[in-house]
Design a protein around this motif. Structure first.
Motif, PDB file in Angstrom:
ATOM      1  N   TRP A 118     -13.544  -2.221   2.683  1.00 13.35           N
ATOM      2  CA  TRP A 118     -13.160  -2.411   1.279  1.00 13.35           C
ATOM      3  C   TRP A 118     -14.397  -2.403   0.399  1.00 13.35           C
ATOM      4  N   ILE A 119     -14.290  -1.722  -0.726  1.00 11.75           N
ATOM      5  CA  ILE A 119     -15.387  -1.628  -1.689  1.00 11.75           C
ATOM      6  C   ILE A 119     -14.788  -1.664  -3.088  1.00 11.75           C
ATOM      7  N   GLY A 120     -15.586  -2.060  -4.058  1.00 10.24           N
ATOM      8  CA  GLY A 120     -15.126  -2.041  -5.432  1.00 10.24           C
ATOM      9  C   GLY A 120     -13.914  -2.915  -5.685  1.00 10.24           C
ATOM     10  N   VAL A 121     -13.794  -4.047  -4.989  1.00  8.35           N
ATOM     11  CA  VAL A 121     -12.659  -4.948  -5.199  1.00  8.35           C
ATOM     12  C   VAL A 121     -12.860  -5.698  -6.515  1.00  8.35           C
ATOM     13  N   SER A 122     -11.825  -5.702  -7.353  1.00  6.38           N
ATOM     14  CA  SER A 122     -11.923  -6.362  -8.657  1.00  6.38           C
ATOM     15  C   SER A 122     -12.041  -7.868  -8.492  1.00  6.38           C
ATOM     16  N   SER A 123     -12.540  -8.553  -9.517  1.00  3.79           N
ATOM     17  CA  SER A 123     -12.770  -9.991  -9.438  1.00  3.79           C
ATOM     18  C   SER A 123     -11.478 -10.772  -9.228  1.00  3.79           C
ATOM     19  N   ASP A 124     -10.358 -10.252  -9.738  1.00  2.06           N
ATOM     20  CA  ASP A 124      -9.080 -10.936  -9.538  1.00  2.06           C
ATOM     21  C   ASP A 124      -8.407 -10.524  -8.234  1.00  2.06           C
ATOM     22  N   LYS A 125      -9.047  -9.625  -7.492  1.00  2.00           N
ATOM     23  CA  LYS A 125      -8.573  -9.140  -6.194  1.00  2.00           C
ATOM     24  C   LYS A 125      -7.198  -8.455  -6.268  1.00  2.00           C
ATOM     25  N   LEU A 126      -6.912  -7.869  -7.421  1.00  2.00           N
ATOM     26  CA  LEU A 126      -5.653  -7.144  -7.572  1.00  2.00           C
ATOM     27  C   LEU A 126      -5.820  -5.648  -7.360  1.00  2.00           C
ATOM     28  N   THR A 127      -7.064  -5.182  -7.314  1.00  2.00           N
ATOM     29  CA  THR A 127      -7.344  -3.757  -7.166  1.00  2.00           C
ATOM     30  C   THR A 127      -8.570  -3.576  -6.283  1.00  2.00           C
ATOM     31  N   GLY A 128      -8.561  -2.544  -5.462  1.00  2.00           N
ATOM     32  CA  GLY A 128      -9.733  -2.263  -4.645  1.00  2.00           C
ATOM     33  C   GLY A 128      -9.671  -0.881  -4.033  1.00  2.00           C
ATOM     34  N   SER A 129     -10.829  -0.336  -3.708  1.00  2.00           N
ATOM     35  CA  SER A 129     -10.915   0.949  -3.023  1.00  2.00           C
ATOM     36  C   SER A 129     -11.267   0.708  -1.558  1.00  2.00           C
ATOM     37  N   PHE A 130     -10.866   1.622  -0.702  1.00  2.00           N
ATOM     38  CA  PHE A 130     -11.128   1.432   0.723  1.00  2.00           C
ATOM     39  C   PHE A 130     -11.431   2.755   1.409  1.00  2.00           C
ATOM     40  N   ILE A 131     -12.082   2.654   2.574  1.00  2.00           N
ATOM     41  CA  ILE A 131     -12.335   3.793   3.444  1.00  2.00           C
ATOM     42  C   ILE A 131     -11.681   3.487   4.782  1.00  2.00           C
ATOM     43  N   ASP A 132     -10.905   4.425   5.286  1.00  2.00           N
ATOM     44  CA  ASP A 132     -10.186   4.237   6.543  1.00  2.00           C
ATOM     45  C   ASP A 132     -10.751   5.191   7.588  1.00  2.00           C
ATOM     46  N   THR A 133     -11.479   4.641   8.548  1.00  2.00           N
ATOM     47  CA  THR A 133     -12.062   5.452   9.618  1.00  2.00           C
ATOM     48  C   THR A 133     -11.386   5.156  10.953  1.00  2.00           C
ATOM     49  N   ASN A 177      -1.771 -15.896  -0.746  1.00  2.00           N
ATOM     50  CA  ASN A 177      -1.871 -17.200  -0.094  1.00  2.00           C
ATOM     51  C   ASN A 177      -0.985 -18.158  -0.877  1.00  2.00           C
ATOM     52  N   TYR A 178       0.119 -18.565  -0.280  1.00  2.00           N
ATOM     53  CA  TYR A 178       1.081 -19.384  -1.011  1.00  2.00           C
ATOM     54  C   TYR A 178       0.602 -20.820  -1.197  1.00  2.00           C
ATOM     55  N   THR A 179      -0.409 -21.220  -0.483  1.00  2.00           N
ATOM     56  CA  THR A 179      -0.977 -22.556  -0.670  1.00  2.00           C
ATOM     57  C   THR A 179      -1.844 -22.597  -1.916  1.00  2.00           C
ATOM     58  N   THR A 180      -2.683 -21.580  -2.082  1.00 10.96           N
ATOM     59  CA  THR A 180      -3.594 -21.530  -3.229  1.00 10.96           C
ATOM     60  C   THR A 180      -3.056 -20.682  -4.369  1.00 10.96           C
ATOM     61  N   GLY A 181      -2.065 -19.843  -4.090  1.00 12.46           N
ATOM     62  CA  GLY A 181      -1.545 -18.936  -5.111  1.00 12.46           C
ATOM     63  C   GLY A 181      -2.425 -17.719  -5.326  1.00 12.46           C
ATOM     64  N   GLN A 182      -3.453 -17.524  -4.492  1.00  8.53           N
ATOM     65  CA  GLN A 182      -4.415 -16.435  -4.662  1.00  8.53           C
ATOM     66  C   GLN A 182      -3.887 -15.121  -4.100  1.00  8.53           C
ATOM     67  N   TRP A 183      -3.983 -14.065  -4.906  1.00  3.79           N
ATOM     68  CA  TRP A 183      -3.655 -12.713  -4.460  1.00  3.79           C
ATOM     69  C   TRP A 183      -4.898 -12.089  -3.843  1.00  3.79           C
ATOM     70  N   ASP A 184      -4.705 -11.179  -2.905  1.00  2.00           N
ATOM     71  CA  ASP A 184      -5.855 -10.527  -2.266  1.00  2.00           C
ATOM     72  C   ASP A 184      -5.436  -9.159  -1.737  1.00  2.00           C
ATOM     73  N   VAL A 185      -5.844  -8.126  -2.466  1.00  2.00           N
ATOM     74  CA  VAL A 185      -5.451  -6.765  -2.114  1.00  2.00           C
ATOM     75  C   VAL A 185      -5.979  -6.348  -0.750  1.00  2.00           C
ATOM     76  N   THR A 186      -7.056  -6.973  -0.276  1.00  2.00           N
ATOM     77  CA  THR A 186      -7.645  -6.563   1.004  1.00  2.00           C
ATOM     78  C   THR A 186      -6.799  -6.993   2.202  1.00  2.00           C
ATOM     79  N   GLY A 187      -5.722  -7.712   1.950  1.00  2.00           N
ATOM     80  CA  GLY A 187      -4.837  -8.089   3.044  1.00  2.00           C
ATOM     81  C   GLY A 187      -3.763  -7.063   3.345  1.00  2.00           C
TER      82      GLY A 187
END
Length: 347
Positions: free
Chosen positions: A166-181, A145-155
């Motif tokens: 999405w599960i197990g997303v880190s607090s800084d949102k730089l890492t996360g695990s996912f299930i694709d069904t 998000n270029y307005t807030t500068g926030q990164w978000d791996v779930t995007g």
């Protein structure tokens, strides 16, 4: 899944997975042949290393990988293909950024890509629907998000995409695990797949921001073997506070300009500014972290005028086009540049 309870169990089972699950069997078993092979929406079994270590609140595995020769299901202990380690330099990063993990021996490596993504697939020669994909993308707009500068791996796949959990997303949102069904693997020859994908994604911030994920389509049988082996290796550059201040001040000039710093200062800032990232924060002195964080946030953008900057004086100029305010060294001399300290990290 036929009930919420079963789906919740699957989510808990994957919260601490350090990678992806779902590789194929050594014999290339066809999907749907029995209860063990039925994989649509199925998470690894309750006996997997994932469940044994459930409770961690991030996507990094906290236990050693199980034997590379076996994986456990609810009812049987089956032999899996022998595994080989691979290390891949990442497309959008420097040579010091790479991904390593294990794949079944004999699976065929292929180059894949679509649009702004690129990477590789390791495909089971006996069942092309079973494969492990490593995909990188330079589409930063999807994950920042270029307005807030926030990164978000779930995007990475688009926020709220149906079939992506999405599960197990880190607090800084730089890492996360996912299930694709979704039942669709866009990097396979036949995009429709009977398998569930299990994956882990990362955001690499510097020097060239990009996203990368590894996903395996196939049987949950291999979760114990594959998941703990996936690691991102990158170099984090730890800057002194004085150098962060210098980069900030020079970059702020461009937002109010024209202010031209000494050429050697401009050269150093242009070279090193892309390597500044929040990843250095754990290595910064505790007493400096508050200001360091503010400086890094501004260097990454958007720029704002800080209320104070040690060693610098706030200047106010009145120009025909309007007024400008900026920080400049109090003694009118920028500090001598000191290169940042490289820190090798593995996620």
């Amino acid at each position: 899944m036929t009930s919420y309870r079963k789906w919740a169990t699957a989510v808990v089972a994957l919260t601490i997975m350090g990678g992806v699950a779902g590789c194929g069997t050594s014999g290339g078993a066809s999907p749907g042949s029995n209860a063990t092979n039925s994989t649509k929406g199925v998470a690894p079994s309750n006996n997997t290393v994932a469940n044994r270590t459930a409770g961690a609140n991030n996507a990094t595995t906290n236990t050693s990988a199980p034997s590379s020769n076996t994986a456990t299901t609810n009812t049987t202990k089956s032999t899996v293909a022998s595994m080989v380690s691979v290390t891949i330099p990442l497309t959008y990063g420097q040579s010091t950024t790479s991904m390593s993990f294990k794949v079944p021996s004999g699976w065929v490596k292929q180059k894949v890509g679509q649009g702004d993504t690129s990477g590789y697939a390791w495909v089971n020669p006996h069942d092309s629907n079973q494969q492990i994909d490593l995909i990188t993308s330079g589409n930063i707009g999807a994950i920042k998000n270029y307005t807030t500068g926030q990164w978000d791996v779930t995007g990475i796949f688009g926020h709220g995409t149906k079939g992506i959990s999405w599960i197990g997303v880190s607090s800084d949102k730089l890492t996360g695990s996912f299930i694709d069904t979704t039942g669709v693997n866009p990097y396979a020859k036949s995009e429709q797949t009977p398998y569930t994908g299990y994956g882990k994604a990362f955001i690499v911030q510097s020097p060239n921001p990009f996203s990368v994920f590894v996903v395996a389509w196939g049987l949950p049988l291999h979760a114990d073997t594959v998941l703990p082996t996936i690691h991102l290796h990158e170099t984090v550059y730890v800057f002194s506070q004085a150098m962060l201040e210098e980069i900030y001040a020079v970059k702020y000039f461009s937002s109010v300009g024209p202010i031209i710093p000494p050429q050697n200062v401009a050269n150093d800032v242009n070279k090193w500014a892309p390597y500044v990232s929040m990843s250095m924060m754990p290595y910064a002195p505790a007493s400096e972290q508050v200001l360091d964080k503010q400086l890094i946030q501004n260097i990454e953008g958007p720029m704002t005028l800080l209320k104070s900057l040690p060693g610098y004086t706030l200047h106010h100029d009145q120009l025909p086009s309007g007024s400008r305010t900026y920080w400049y060294p109090s003694n009118n001399k920028f500090p001598t540049w000191v290169d940042p300290r490289p820190q090798q990290i593995t996620k």
